[in-house]
Design a protein around this motif. Structure first.
Motif, mmCIF file in Angstrom:
data_model
loop_
_atom_site.group_PDB
_atom_site.id
_atom_site.type_symbol
_atom_site.label_atom_id
_atom_site.label_comp_id
_atom_site.label_asym_id
_atom_site.label_seq_id
_atom_site.Cartn_x
_atom_site.Cartn_y
_atom_site.Cartn_z
ATOM 1 N N ASN A 1 -78.556 42.505 -54.238
ATOM 2 C CA ASN A 1 -77.712 42.830 -54.192
ATOM 3 C C ASN A 1 -77.366 44.927 -54.385
ATOM 4 O O ASN A 1 -76.764 45.208 -53.840
ATOM 5 C CB ASN A 1 -76.805 41.983 -54.584
ATOM 6 N N ALA A 2 -78.016 45.089 -55.932
ATOM 7 C CA ALA A 2 -77.622 46.167 -55.740
ATOM 8 C C ALA A 2 -78.570 47.578 -55.600
ATOM 9 O O ALA A 2 -78.097 48.351 -55.463
ATOM 10 C CB ALA A 2 -77.910 46.226 -57.519
ATOM 11 N N ALA B 1 -70.086 54.661 -63.629
ATOM 12 C CA ALA B 1 -70.967 54.624 -64.709
ATOM 13 C C ALA B 1 -71.860 53.418 -64.856
ATOM 14 O O ALA B 1 -72.893 53.669 -65.297
ATOM 15 C CB ALA B 1 -70.128 55.267 -65.599
ATOM 16 N N ALA B 2 -71.083 52.454 -64.722
ATOM 17 C CA ALA B 2 -72.158 51.214 -64.574
ATOM 18 C C ALA B 2 -72.067 50.052 -64.227
ATOM 19 O O ALA B 2 -70.472 50.330 -63.678
ATOM 20 C CB ALA B 2 -71.895 50.717 -66.237
ATOM 21 N N ILE B 3 -72.527 49.459 -63.755
ATOM 22 C CA ILE B 3 -72.523 48.025 -62.522
ATOM 23 C C ILE B 3 -72.626 47.136 -63.186
ATOM 24 O O ILE B 3 -73.969 46.576 -63.742
ATOM 25 C CB ILE B 3 -73.122 47.974 -61.321
ATOM 26 N N LEU B 4 -71.586 46.372 -63.327
ATOM 27 C CA LEU B 4 -71.729 44.419 -64.315
ATOM 28 C C LEU B 4 -71.827 43.294 -63.673
ATOM 29 O O LEU B 4 -70.653 43.269 -62.721
ATOM 30 C CB LEU B 4 -70.533 44.749 -65.878
ATOM 31 N N TYR B 5 -72.586 42.536 -63.360
ATOM 32 C CA TYR B 5 -72.519 40.891 -63.152
ATOM 33 C C TYR B 5 -71.586 40.754 -63.369
ATOM 34 O O TYR B 5 -71.628 39.803 -64.410
ATOM 35 C CB TYR B 5 -73.532 40.977 -62.162
ATOM 36 N N SER C 1 -72.526 35.624 -58.090
ATOM 37 C CA SER C 1 -72.318 36.576 -58.897
ATOM 38 C C SER C 1 -71.875 38.548 -58.339
ATOM 39 O O SER C 1 -72.175 38.456 -56.854
ATOM 40 C CB SER C 1 -73.454 37.065 -59.712
ATOM 41 N N LYS C 2 -70.855 38.935 -58.372
ATOM 42 C CA LYS C 2 -70.348 40.278 -57.568
ATOM 43 C C LYS C 2 -70.331 41.163 -58.781
ATOM 44 O O LYS C 2 -70.317 40.980 -59.690
ATOM 45 C CB LYS C 2 -68.655 39.980 -57.385
ATOM 46 N N PHE D 1 -61.299 47.939 -63.390
ATOM 47 C CA PHE D 1 -62.559 47.943 -62.676
ATOM 48 C C PHE D 1 -61.825 49.106 -61.041
ATOM 49 O O PHE D 1 -60.686 48.572 -60.384
ATOM 50 C CB PHE D 1 -63.359 47.376 -62.318
ATOM 51 N N SER D 2 -62.762 49.870 -59.992
ATOM 52 C CA SER D 2 -62.771 50.121 -59.158
ATOM 53 C C SER D 2 -62.669 48.689 -57.201
ATOM 54 O O SER D 2 -61.828 48.842 -56.102
ATOM 55 C CB SER D 2 -62.444 50.883 -58.685
ATOM 56 N N GLY D 3 -63.563 47.885 -58.166
ATOM 57 C CA GLY D 3 -64.038 46.357 -57.136
ATOM 58 C C GLY D 3 -65.358 46.274 -56.915
ATOM 59 O O GLY D 3 -66.059 46.858 -58.068
ATOM 60 N N TYR D 4 -65.430 45.325 -56.928
ATOM 61 C CA TYR D 4 -67.308 44.799 -56.523
ATOM 62 C C TYR D 4 -67.471 45.472 -55.544
ATOM 63 O O TYR D 4 -67.536 45.795 -54.366
ATOM 64 C CB TYR D 4 -66.896 43.101 -55.925
#
Ligand code: MCA
Ligand code: AMP
Length: 518
Positions: free
Chosen positions: A104-105, A165-169, A177-178, A372-375
């Motif tokens: 996904n990432a 800066a970061a992505i947290l699932y 999971s998003k 946050f700005s979104g998934y």
């Protein structure tokens, strides 16, 4: 050009004397190990230079699944410093879970434990990852072997406040999971506000005993200590006796409720042991009022409970000090999560989208510079989770009293929080339903004295076939992170259903709620 890189703000708060100790820990073999502020600066510079030398595109994700260590924290700082996007992954995740996140990432770089290199690198290279490094909790692995040859100075990459800066699932309110995309500005504004709100001051020392792959341990704890130039006493694993012994030399502790429950079981937890401490903070899951009161009686300290989410970092907190606005009457109130933090908007709406009267229960919605700005690559899911007027739907259900105290009374999202980790029933049910002999399953959360809440699976067998409860648990253990494994499994003839045919989980919860009562 103005640089809003979070790393620059954290670095600017390092003490003048870079040779003082920033982190005290012990090596994997138990030897004392100290890191100075200069060590953190140089280590993060070297790793940032290594990442920079890979010529990966701006905005690249650096996915990390490694055991907790100071070097792992330096890798986080280095990723910010180099301007890439940090993607932390729980060490309990197994191959199917990791495969989903990597697919996904699409990270350009993956860092994993040396012992997992075989299977993780296979998944990563298949997904187009450019480089896979290893990092052990004993400073072993290719990441540091390579970084040691890089320069130990590095000018932080220029980043704007809105840059990721970061992505947290997280599973958000439903489904798979998003990846919640958090910007430098989200993280910095929240950290700066919390430093003030929780009264961080010179001489504070933080006991850091949480994992560093979720918001609580990675952002709330680390950012506060770094922004305050405070030393951390660093535990790679939570050990109640050792943490209590360290309180003599510390002032602040942050934990999920399970950590407080486990410390209360230790006779060494006394007023004397905690007399140097200034602040105990709890969050990530509801703190039982019994734990809140018992802690007060045993230590004389009142735990400060706060509430947050991966998508928003911290939202609501009990006060650090009694607020003069209310004649000094406001205290940390057990069973509540306190007041909306400065700059954070909190409102409670009914299912009809109208505000509910004061003190009545409804859906909690929030907004603020921390949201946050979104998934990641899921614009439709993102749109579903925001109202038309741009408030984020938390999926938590609660109320606000006349004084402004927020109380969380439940969740509209189908989530179990076990020992501070989230378990999504739909995910576990999906795995159980694939097993031989299983027709259908339901996972419900029930109270548990240690983890607060745990999952219990209720399964129906296919007609004419057998389903084996122990076999189901044993198979799941091979497929899923350990905290997601149901603590018990029951095979039954039928599941309770409403007239629409939907499984009535409330009835199952009621049926099994005393399963773990002592
Ligand atoms: C471990 N086990 C668990 C959990 N952890 N079971 C259910 N829930 C759990 N959380 C099981 C293992 O599967 C194993 O089972 C047995 O317990 C022992 O495993 P071990 O790894 O030794 O456990 P532990 O080291 O004692 O860990 C318990 C823990 C840990 C210290 C409470 O779960 C933990 O650090 N939790 C904190 C999570 C956290 O940081 N959350 C923040 C999320 P078996 O023996 O059957 O194999 S951030 C967040 O939520 C928001 C944004 C916020 O507001 O902060
Ligand atoms: P996460 O998905 O890890 O971001 O978990 C966020 C969720 O944890 C929130 O939506 C709440 O349901 C829960 N949570 C966090 N802090 C608290 C708290 N103090 N009391 C009750 N629930 C909490």
């Amino acid at each position: 050009m103005k640089n809003d890189n979070l790393f620059s703000a954290l670095r600017a708060a390092f003490p003048q004397d870079l040779d003082t100790i920033a982190v005290e820990t012990t090596s994997a073999s138990g030897e004392p190990l100290n890191y100075s502020w200069r060590d953190l600066d140089r280590m993060s510079a070297r790793i940032a230079n290594l990442l920079g030398s890979l010529n990966i595109p701006s905005g690249s994700r650096v996915a990390v699944q490694v055991e907790k260590s100071v070097e792992a924290m330096a890798l986080y700082l280095a990723t910010l410093r180099a301007g890439y996007v940090f993607l932390p992954l729980n060490t309990a995740y197994q191959s199917a879970e990791i495969e989903y996140f990597i697919t996904n990432a699409e990270p350009a770089v993956v860092v994993c434990s040396p012992q997992n290199f075989g299977w993780v690198s296979k998944i990563a290279f298949q997904c187009g990852t450019q480089s896979v490094f290893t990092l052990g909790d004993d400073r072993s692995g290719t990441l540091l072997e390579r970084a040691v040859h890089c320069a130990d100075t590095h000018e932080p990459a220029v980043r704007q406040s809105d840059d990721m800066a970061a992505i947290l699932y997280t599973s958000g309110t439903t489904g798979r999971s998003k990846g919640a995309m958090l910007s430098h500005g989200n993280l910095l504004s929240n950290a700066v506000m919390l430093k003030d709100y929780w009264g961080w001051r010179a001489g504070d020392v933080l006991i850091h005993a949480l994992p560093i792959f979720h918001v609580h341990g990675l952002f709330v704890a680390i950012h506060a200590a770094l922004l305050n130039g405070s030393k951390m006493l660093w535990f790679s694993k939570f050990e109640p006796k050792a943490v209590i012994a360290a309180m003599e030399r510390a002032t602040v502790f942050m934990g999920v409720p399970t950590l407080y429950v486990r410390m209360l079981a230790e006779p060494s937890l006394t007023k004397t042991a905690t007399r140097n401490m200034r602040l105990f903070i709890s969050g990530s899951a509801p703190l039982l009022i019994e734990t809140f009161r018992e802690w007060q009686e045993r230590t004389g300290h009142t735990i400060l409970e706060r509430y947050g989410m991966s998508e928003t970092i911290m939202l609501v907190s009990n006060p650090y000090r009694a607020d003069s606005r209310y004649d000094g009457q406001d205290e940390r109130r057990g069973g509540t999560v306190g007041f909306p933090l400065p700059g954070v908007g909190v409102r409670v709406q009914g299912d009809d989208g109208q505000p509910v009267p004061v003190g009545e229960i409804g859906n909690i919605q929030v907004r603020g510079p921390n949201v946050f700005s979104g998934y990641w690559r899921m614009p439709e899911k993102t749109a579903e989770e925001f109202t038309k007027d741009a408030w984020f739907k938390t999926g938590d259900v609660g109320k606000v009293d006349a004084r402004g105290y927020v109380t969380i009374v439940g969740r509209s999202k189908d989530l179990i929080i076990s020992g501070g980790y989230n378990v999504y029933p739909a995910e576990i049910e999906g795995f159980i339903n694939e097993l031989p002999g299983v027709a259908e399953s339901a996972l419900v959360g029930v109270p548990h004295p240690d983890f607060g809440e745990v999952g219990v699976a209720v399964v129906i067998a296919k007609p004419g076939q057998m389903a084996d409860a122990e076999g189901i648990i044993a198979t799941l253990k091979k497929q899923l992170a350990n905290f997601k494994i149901p603590k018990r499994c029951f095979v039954v003839n039928e599941l309770p259903r409403n007239t629409m045919g939907k499984v009535q989980k409330n009835l199952l919860r009621a049926q099994y709620q005393d399963l773990f009562k002592g």
